[in-house]
Design an enzyme around this catalytic site. Structure first.
Site: not given
Ligand code: E4P
Length: 223
Positions: A92
């Site tokens: 990522k």
């Molecule tokens: C996906 O992997 C994102 O990093 C994650 O869902 C972020 O979401 P959050 O708003 O719960 O931090």
């Protein structure tokens, strides 16, 4: 495709969801890693890569470097270290100026990239154009910001199809089971969410009530 991923670095949670046949992958990010007991980043990722590799689950691991050269170096290190253990490994990288350059360089090197922290269709489109195999929309955070999540998903998917790209759209930042269903309906290929939401998807109060009723009736009859 309507896949569900577990948004966690907790191996017990991943196993629980996978043993139900509920998930096709796992996503992590630095904050998710930081929820685990303080320890070695590599030890945590090694365990996740071993389990996901054995179970044929996709695994996304986010870089924590922020400078262009370091992002590329860290993405390459993560990929080279774990790709043999987990063939469906994605690195990522958040969207940004240098980050898009890094996504393009890494993609050309054959590293599967999950381009993340996207809040607009334009960011999603640029990440797909840069070669990312996954593009991640922060669904609830965008909605809380007043954004149109359905339009962002629809337009990003249209861009992917009209340019014959192989990119899949992930909706992360998912808070409820309704968000899961809505994101799939709006066109998300993958939804990623925590075990709290996945467990919410399993249960319904009327199921519990009916289940208990059946068991009570049968116990009275057989007894
Ligand atoms: C996906 O992997 C994102 O990093 C994650 O869902 C972020 O979401 P959050 O708003 O719960 O931090």
């Amino acid at each position: 495709m309507n896949h569900l991923f577990a948004d966690t670095a907790n191996l017990k949670e991943i196993i629980q969801a996978n043993e139900m046949g509920a998930i096709q992958g796992v996503t992590t990010n630095p904050s998710i890693i930081a929820k685990e007991p303080k320890g070695s980043f590599d030890e945590i990722i090694k365990k996740l890569a071993e389990y996901c590799g054995y179970e044929k689950l996709s695994l996304s691991v986010e870089v924590f470097a922020t400078e262009y050269e370091q992002i590329i170096r860290q993405a390459s290190e993560i990929y080279e270290k774990y790709i043999d253990t987990c063939p469906e490994l994605y690195v990522k990288i958040p969207v940004g100026f240098d980050e898009l350059r890094a996504i393009r360089v890494c993609s050309k090197k054959g590293i599967k990239i999950n381009a993340t922290i996207c809040y607009s269709e334009q960011q999603l489109q640029l990440c797909a154009s840069a070669g990312a195999k996954y593009i991640s929309l922060f669904y609830c955070r965008l909605r809380q910001h007043g954004g149109d999540v359905q339009r962002a998903i629809r337009r990003a998917k249209s861009y992917i199809h009209s340019n014959d790209l192989e990119t899949k759209l992930i909706c992360g930042s998912i808070r409820t089971q309704q968000d899961v269903s809505d994101a799939w309906e709006f066109g998300a290929d993958i939804v990623t969410t925590g075990l709290n939401v996945i467990n919410e998807m399993v249960e319904h109060p009327k199921t519990t009530e009916s289940y208990e009723g059946f068991n009570k009736d049968f116990s009275n009859w057989i007894g």
